[in-house]
Scaffold this motif. Sequence first.
Motif, PDB file in Angstrom:
ATOM      1  N   SER A  59      -2.367  -9.778  -2.778  1.00 35.64           N
ATOM      2  CA  SER A  59      -2.834  -9.324  -1.470  1.00 35.64           C
ATOM      3  C   SER A  59      -4.341  -9.161  -1.537  1.00 35.64           C
ATOM      4  O   SER A  59      -4.909  -8.822  -2.587  1.00 35.64           O
ATOM      5  CB  SER A  59      -2.188  -7.986  -1.101  1.00 35.64           C
ATOM      6  N   VAL A  69      -8.581  -7.354  10.265  1.00 32.74           N
ATOM      7  CA  VAL A  69      -9.350  -6.450   9.399  1.00 32.74           C
ATOM      8  C   VAL A  69     -10.814  -6.445   9.811  1.00 32.74           C
ATOM      9  O   VAL A  69     -11.292  -5.539  10.477  1.00 32.74           O
ATOM     10  CB  VAL A  69      -9.203  -6.844   7.924  1.00 32.74           C
ATOM     11  N   LEU A  72     -13.342  -4.534   2.564  1.00 34.67           N
ATOM     12  CA  LEU A  72     -13.718  -3.120   2.713  1.00 34.67           C
ATOM     13  C   LEU A  72     -15.232  -3.010   2.849  1.00 34.67           C
ATOM     14  O   LEU A  72     -15.985  -3.746   2.190  1.00 34.67           O
ATOM     15  CB  LEU A  72     -13.263  -2.314   1.490  1.00 34.67           C
ATOM     16  N   SER A  82       1.336  -6.836  -0.140  1.00 30.45           N
ATOM     17  CA  SER A  82       2.321  -7.674   0.532  1.00 30.45           C
ATOM     18  C   SER A  82       3.604  -7.693  -0.283  1.00 30.45           C
ATOM     19  O   SER A  82       3.639  -7.258  -1.436  1.00 30.45           O
ATOM     20  CB  SER A  82       1.783  -9.093   0.719  1.00 30.45           C
ATOM     21  N   TYR A 133      -7.296   1.082  -0.734  1.00 30.86           N
ATOM     22  CA  TYR A 133      -7.878  -0.252  -0.849  1.00 30.86           C
ATOM     23  C   TYR A 133      -7.152  -1.279   0.030  1.00 30.86           C
ATOM     24  O   TYR A 133      -7.778  -2.079   0.702  1.00 30.86           O
ATOM     25  CB  TYR A 133      -7.840  -0.714  -2.305  1.00 30.86           C
ATOM     26  N   LEU A 134      -5.855  -1.245   0.004  1.00 27.41           N
ATOM     27  CA  LEU A 134      -5.077  -2.222   0.782  1.00 27.41           C
ATOM     28  C   LEU A 134      -3.611  -1.838   0.757  1.00 27.41           C
ATOM     29  O   LEU A 134      -3.191  -0.937   0.018  1.00 27.41           O
ATOM     30  CB  LEU A 134      -5.242  -3.646   0.224  1.00 27.41           C
ATOM     31  N   THR A 135      -2.850  -2.529   1.571  1.00 29.73           N
ATOM     32  CA  THR A 135      -1.393  -2.399   1.581  1.00 29.73           C
ATOM     33  C   THR A 135      -0.817  -3.660   0.954  1.00 29.73           C
ATOM     34  O   THR A 135      -0.993  -4.757   1.494  1.00 29.73           O
ATOM     35  CB  THR A 135      -0.850  -2.243   3.007  1.00 29.73           C
ATOM     36  N   ILE A 140     -10.603 -11.915   7.604  1.00 31.52           N
ATOM     37  CA  ILE A 140      -9.213 -11.577   7.297  1.00 31.52           C
ATOM     38  C   ILE A 140      -8.620 -11.007   8.580  1.00 31.52           C
ATOM     39  O   ILE A 140      -9.137 -10.033   9.128  1.00 31.52           O
ATOM     40  CB  ILE A 140      -9.111 -10.567   6.146  1.00 31.52           C
ATOM     41  N   ASN A 143      -8.058  -7.853   0.828  1.00 29.78           N
ATOM     42  CA  ASN A 143      -8.535  -7.039   1.937  1.00 29.78           C
ATOM     43  C   ASN A 143     -10.056  -6.956   1.856  1.00 29.78           C
ATOM     44  O   ASN A 143     -10.658  -7.109   0.790  1.00 29.78           O
ATOM     45  CB  ASN A 143      -7.932  -5.630   1.881  1.00 29.78           C
ATOM     46  N   SER A 185      -3.326   2.608  -1.387  1.00 31.89           N
ATOM     47  CA  SER A 185      -3.474   2.420   0.055  1.00 31.89           C
ATOM     48  C   SER A 185      -4.905   2.596   0.530  1.00 31.89           C
ATOM     49  O   SER A 185      -5.265   2.158   1.628  1.00 31.89           O
ATOM     50  CB  SER A 185      -2.563   3.391   0.806  1.00 31.89           C
TER      51      SER A 185
END
Length: 532
Positions: free
Chosen positions: A150, A209, A154, A145, A141-143, A206, A152, A139
Amino acid sequence: MHDTSEAVGETMPSGWFSSLITDWRGVKLRPSLLVAIGCGVVVLLTALLLGEQYAASALATRERLIGNDLVASVDSILNLVRSRRRTELAALAGRPCGDVLRPLSKLQTYIPYIRGANLVVDGRVYCSSGLGPIDVPLSVYLTPSAAGASINLLPQTPYHPNEPVLVMFDATGKGTGILYIIDGDYIADALSHGVRYGAQYAALSIAGVALLTDDGAFVPLSKSPPVYAMRVASSAWPLSIMVSPSADFVSQMRWKYGLIFGAAGVLLDILIAAAYLLVFAPRRLLLAAVHRALRQDEFHVVYQPVVDLASRDAVGVEALLRWHHPKWGPVSPALFMSEVESSTLHAAVTRFVLHTVVADMSRHAPMPPLRVAVNISPRDLGRKGFVAEVLAVSGRLPQGVSLTLELTERFLLDKSVHTAAIFRTLRTQGIKFAIDDFGTHNSNLDLLGRFPFDFIKIDRQFVSQVDTGGAELIKGIVAMARHFGLQVIAEGVETEAQHQALQDVGVRFGQGYLYQRPLRAEQLASRLQEHR
């Protein structure tokens, strides 16, 4: 209502039109001139506006092309990262880091654009190709899908501060997966190609984001990003590319298309001025003369019989409009009806013919049964009160005399609820419909299929060839008419050979000089009485 093909002898003298203009020389043309000037101004302003819009469209097209190219570049990066050595990496996910670290590090070297490949199990990153054993929640780094990979953006990672990255998680099994850390510089380098192609700004977005700009900067949503003119979404990944044109290119496009459309506007203004001098003013004078002719009873109606070819008995007549000018005598409908049909006078002319038909049929009642055909156009079907007028006229016709409305095929009928309702209403009251000049203009089959006509009138140009090799064409029209439940009337029959040939191919009704030239109502009644 009018007839241009058989109006023999009803031609306009060579000096008629110039005299008509002379007769109306006193008419003030200033309002028309003001209208022409107003049209010129509107055309020029419209041209400049269109130039501005076209420049905007050209800018949007260019930026969309740049955006599509950048989307394709980023998609290619992501697809390549995900697909390269995926099977080997998937086999490592879930195994102890000590056992797989060496092959993981080796496989990472085959994958371009990435800073590191990480193994994930049960929502935790536990093994890094560059750092070895680690323990970081996914989490951070990302959630992930529900399905597929997925991604994201950062601003940094726990181990590389202040270096933007694009992270991708690819689920490889139940509770396992691969986390790729894609260096933001590669993405920024791809975006910078758009700037080199003429864009002012380019950024990867994105939704919800952040942005990654062409200079490698991470821009969170809390900060106001530049105003981007174009957004192009990827069909493969949940990202979009945002592009904005450079100020120099915007200025260049506006000047370019402003000059092009401005010049076109000036040219159109010149053409409007020429049209006003050559067409508009004479047309106005002609319509004014027609309007005067209606008021001063210069128009009258003649009737040409439609006969049963077998017995040569008259079963109907066509009402034809004629103009007898007080100075120049008979004027052919070909010289004024095309202008009348495209003007507001058409309703008055149609109304005149309908009322004259009622008066003539009542005063000089022919022997019934008899169909009286009147030409109309789709302009009539579209005007308010037309149905009521036709029904009133039909109700005043003598017993045994019915009304048929002929629509010339060169006019297109719109398939609308309103038009269909008019056909339905009038046909339920016994009024028939016919297509005039069939086969000479628009799509015949489409017209027959869309509207419930009763008669087809074959144009004289086909009838004139029926006895000289054109019988097969007429036969085909007759067969088609039977398919649609229609009866056929042949126009322009002039010889006995044509009469016989038409009978041989199955045509039932005919109209032409062989049987009778157009007559006034009183002459028609007398001739019909003598014949019967």
